[in-house]
Design a protein around this motif. Sequence first.
Motif, PDB file in Angstrom:
ATOM      1  N   TYR A  31      43.018  49.655  46.964  1.00 23.02           N
ATOM      2  CA  TYR A  31      42.518  48.294  46.783  1.00 23.02           C
ATOM      3  C   TYR A  31      40.996  48.263  46.804  1.00 23.02           C
ATOM      4  N   ASP A  32      40.396  48.920  47.781  1.00 23.32           N
ATOM      5  CA  ASP A  32      38.931  48.923  47.879  1.00 23.32           C
ATOM      6  C   ASP A  32      38.290  49.614  46.657  1.00 23.32           C
ATOM      7  N   THR A  33      38.935  50.707  46.220  1.00 26.37           N
ATOM      8  CA  THR A  33      38.390  51.434  45.064  1.00 26.37           C
ATOM      9  C   THR A  33      38.430  50.565  43.804  1.00 26.37           C
ATOM     10  N   PHE A  34      39.566  49.903  43.592  1.00 32.34           N
ATOM     11  CA  PHE A  34      39.684  49.047  42.436  1.00 32.34           C
ATOM     12  C   PHE A  34      38.726  47.865  42.498  1.00 32.34           C
ATOM     13  N   ARG A  35      38.599  47.278  43.637  1.00 27.47           N
ATOM     14  CA  ARG A  35      37.695  46.130  43.789  1.00 27.47           C
ATOM     15  C   ARG A  35      36.246  46.538  43.529  1.00 27.47           C
ATOM     16  N   ASN A  36      35.852  47.695  44.026  1.00 28.69           N
ATOM     17  CA  ASN A  36      34.485  48.169  43.802  1.00 28.69           C
ATOM     18  C   ASN A  36      34.227  48.479  42.313  1.00 28.69           C
ATOM     19  N   SER A  37      35.299  48.983  41.666  1.00 26.21           N
ATOM     20  CA  SER A  37      35.126  49.327  40.247  1.00 26.21           C
ATOM     21  C   SER A  37      34.938  48.064  39.395  1.00 26.21           C
ATOM     22  N   ILE A  38      35.515  46.975  39.821  1.00 26.20           N
ATOM     23  CA  ILE A  38      35.367  45.729  39.099  1.00 26.20           C
ATOM     24  C   ILE A  38      33.942  45.195  39.258  1.00 26.20           C
ATOM     25  N   LYS A  39      33.367  45.325  40.430  1.00 26.06           N
ATOM     26  CA  LYS A  39      32.022  44.850  40.695  1.00 26.06           C
ATOM     27  C   LYS A  39      31.009  45.615  39.870  1.00 26.06           C
ATOM     28  N   ASP A  40      31.264  46.909  39.740  1.00 23.99           N
ATOM     29  CA  ASP A  40      30.327  47.729  38.949  1.00 23.99           C
ATOM     30  C   ASP A  40      30.344  47.320  37.496  1.00 23.99           C
ATOM     31  N   THR A  75      41.280  57.465  41.780  1.00 29.83           N
ATOM     32  CA  THR A  75      39.956  57.287  41.153  1.00 29.83           C
ATOM     33  C   THR A  75      40.069  56.139  40.167  1.00 29.83           C
ATOM     34  N   GLU A  76      38.931  55.774  39.602  1.00 30.04           N
ATOM     35  CA  GLU A  76      38.916  54.657  38.662  1.00 30.04           C
ATOM     36  C   GLU A  76      39.732  54.937  37.417  1.00 30.04           C
ATOM     37  N   SER A  77      39.964  56.194  37.109  1.00 30.15           N
ATOM     38  CA  SER A  77      40.673  56.535  35.875  1.00 30.15           C
ATOM     39  C   SER A  77      42.194  56.373  35.994  1.00 30.15           C
ATOM     40  N   GLU A  78      42.676  56.167  37.194  1.00 33.86           N
ATOM     41  CA  GLU A  78      44.137  56.061  37.366  1.00 33.86           C
ATOM     42  C   GLU A  78      44.609  54.663  36.976  1.00 33.86           C
ATOM     43  N   ASP A  79      45.839  54.643  36.640  1.00 33.83           N
ATOM     44  CA  ASP A  79      46.399  53.384  36.147  1.00 33.83           C
ATOM     45  C   ASP A  79      46.886  52.540  37.328  1.00 33.83           C
TER      46      ASP A  79
END
Length: 262
Positions: A253-262, A204-208
Amino acid sequence: MNTDQAFNLLMDAGVPENNSIQTVRRWLREGKIKYDGNSNRKAEYIIDDTDYVIELLKDAGVADSIGIQTVTHWLREGKIKYDGTRNRNTGYMIDETVSKLLTNNRTNQNKDDIIHQLKLKIKAQDEHIEVIEELHEAASKILILQRDKLNQELIFLQNEKNRLKNETIDLLKENIELRDELIKLKDKRFTENICGNGNFHPTTESEDYRRKLGLSKKASNKELLAGYKDLLKIAHPDRGGNAKTFQYIKTDYDTFRNSIKD
């Protein structure tokens, strides 16, 4: 000697016909022969002076050796006889060996000459054969040396071929070992940097994400994306990676990339 006898003698000695006719005419003018117009006379002739015949032949340009052979032939056929009692001075140069040859027994002398000539021929043939044998021996030695040299070159090439073959096998083994070592290093990197507990799980977004990638806490998002892309390349199945591991990394990778866009 009459004209017919002189002409026949010259022809028997091998003098051409035209030259014989001219010589006979000259001898007539010089009084060395006489003309006999009796057409019924036999063509054979009996001459009692061998030295005189030799002198005439020499005067006609016949070589001494041919003159001697011709006179000897006439003696055997009875067309001429030798008279050793005559002592004439005609002004011609006559080789002393001619008289000696004609005074010997003609049959034995002829045999001795034949035997001598045969011995000379045999000696010449033996010398020729000896030269050929020497050439053959020299050529054989050269061929043997060339053959030995070629055999040595073949052995050298065969050894070189074996050496290159062994080096190729060693390189293949080394390549296999390096590939196995690289796989081990990749697996270890995945385990240490991504799967701390040995398993991949969607995050999830909360992970390091930085901890998973082994990056500094101050690493930028751009560095994180670059790190993920490097891992995806390494883990891709087309490059020898594991499909399941690749999918886990792709999800992160996809999760992190999406979190950056948000």
